[in-house]
Design a protein around this motif. Structure first.
Motif, short mmCIF file in Angstrom:
data_model
loop_
_atom_site.label_atom_id
_atom_site.label_comp_id
_atom_site.label_asym_id
_atom_site.label_seq_id
_atom_site.Cartn_x
_atom_site.Cartn_y
_atom_site.Cartn_z
N VAL A 187 0.77 -1.22 -0.02
CA VAL A 187 -0.11 0.24 0.08
C VAL A 187 0.73 1.18 -0.04
O VAL A 187 0.62 2.16 -0.81
N THR A 188 1.81 1.27 1.00
CA THR A 188 2.52 2.70 1.03
C THR A 188 3.65 2.69 0.12
O THR A 188 3.91 3.88 -0.48
N LEU A 189 4.30 1.65 -0.05
CA LEU A 189 5.52 2.10 -1.00
C LEU A 189 4.98 2.29 -2.39
O LEU A 189 5.97 3.17 -2.93
N PRO A 190 3.94 1.60 -2.98
CA PRO A 190 3.70 2.00 -4.21
C PRO A 190 3.49 3.58 -4.41
O PRO A 190 3.54 4.28 -5.45
N LEU A 191 2.57 4.14 -3.44
CA LEU A 191 2.15 5.30 -3.37
C LEU A 191 3.46 6.54 -3.19
O LEU A 191 3.32 7.74 -3.45
N LEU A 192 4.40 5.84 -2.59
CA LEU A 192 5.72 6.73 -2.46
C LEU A 192 6.41 6.93 -3.72
O LEU A 192 7.86 7.54 -3.66
N GLY A 193 6.05 6.56 -4.70
CA GLY A 193 6.89 6.47 -6.09
C GLY A 193 7.33 7.86 -6.24
O GLY A 193 8.51 8.12 -6.56
N PRO A 194 6.53 8.90 -6.47
CA PRO A 194 7.11 10.22 -6.86
C PRO A 194 8.12 10.77 -5.73
O PRO A 194 9.25 11.49 -6.16
#
Length: 277
Positions: A187-194
């Motif tokens: 959940v969190t790691l994919p949203l931290l891409g930018p």
């Protein structure tokens, strides 16, 4: 009203073009000088547009002794420092945002203070530290120094991004059966891409351009990096300005290529990180 808005847009466009020209002109001067014959760069009369173009300066730069070795060292240090800083930044930002422990605010304040510290003040302590642990004239020393200089910014930026991600998303994933690590990874790691892109670009550019520590800690020429290589074009007999400008163009290409690859995510990352506290 429409005429007034059109006039304002025209004025703003003119100002933007003027500023863009001012910022681009040094780059154009560098490229122009790199394509001119070496003797043409020593005259008092300088043409804005080159009358003759030559690539001899680039040949001189890339065939200079040690270029391949310097390039390899720079890539190892820059890429290694970028990966280590981003990985350590994530491991520090997640607890600072998701956990409540004594001294958390003080640690965040120390991170901010470390980011404000001038690098020149750390030169002697870093040299003594690397000497005592036996890492002088070794690439791991330069890698660790670059990680230390970029880690505070990485932690601070990633902390702002993590704060912008609702903790309810992770809790919902854990209710569905994920562990805490699984919720972070899914959940969190994919949203931290930018955020990862923004911090990686900063870390890469900082490590790639670092000169002072590379000059002081790496006394062995075989372990030095490209910024030190650039300084070899200036000797006691004079400066090869054509070769220097050509070498500067070559030096800027890896950063430019990396920026072009990640530019879309970089814009999103910088915008989001600027408004998250």
């Amino acid at each position: 009203m429409r005429t007034k808005n059109r006039a304002q847009r025209t004025l703003l466009t003119g100002v933007a073009l003027l500023l863009a020209g001012l910022f681009f002109f040094p780059t154009y001067w560098m490229i122009n000088s790199s394509l001119r014959p070496s003797n043409a760069n020593l005259t008092t009369e300088y043409d804005l547009f080159p009358t003759s173009i030559t690539f001899d300066n680039f040949v001189t730069a890339v065939t200079r002794p040690g270029f391949t070795n310097f390039l390899t060292n720079s890539l190892i240090v820059a890429v290694g420092a970028m990966l280590c800083a981003v990985a350590a930044g994530i491991l520090a930002a997640i607890p600072l945002c998701r956990l409540r422990f004594r001294g958390r605010r003080g640690f965040v304040l120390l991170v901010l203070i470390a980011q404000l510290a001038p690098l020149e003040a750390l030169l002697i302590p870093m040299y003594l530290l690397m000497r005592d642990v036996g890492l002088l004239n070794m690439l791991p020393a330069l890698l660790l120094v670059n990680v230390a200089t970029t880690l505070p910014f990485t932690i601070w930026t990633l902390r702002g991004f993590v704060n912008g991600i609702p903790v309810d998303l992770e809790e919902a994933a854990m209710v569905d059966g994920c562990s805490r690590w699984g919720a972070f990874r899914r959940v969190t790691l994919p949203l931290l891409g930018p955020a990862l892109v923004s911090t990686s670009v900063f870390s890469f550019i900082t490590a790639w351009n670092e000169f002072l520590f590379a000059l002081v800690l790496m006394r062995d020429q075989s372990n030095q990096t490209l910024p030190v290589w650039l300084s070899t074009f200036s000797t006691v007999f004079g400066t090869d300005w054509g070769g220097t400008m050509a070498a500067s163009v070559v030096f800027a290409l890896p950063v430019l290529i990396y920026f072009l690859i990640v530019q879309r995510n970089l814009v999103a990352g910088n915008t989001a990180g600027a408004v998250k506290g």
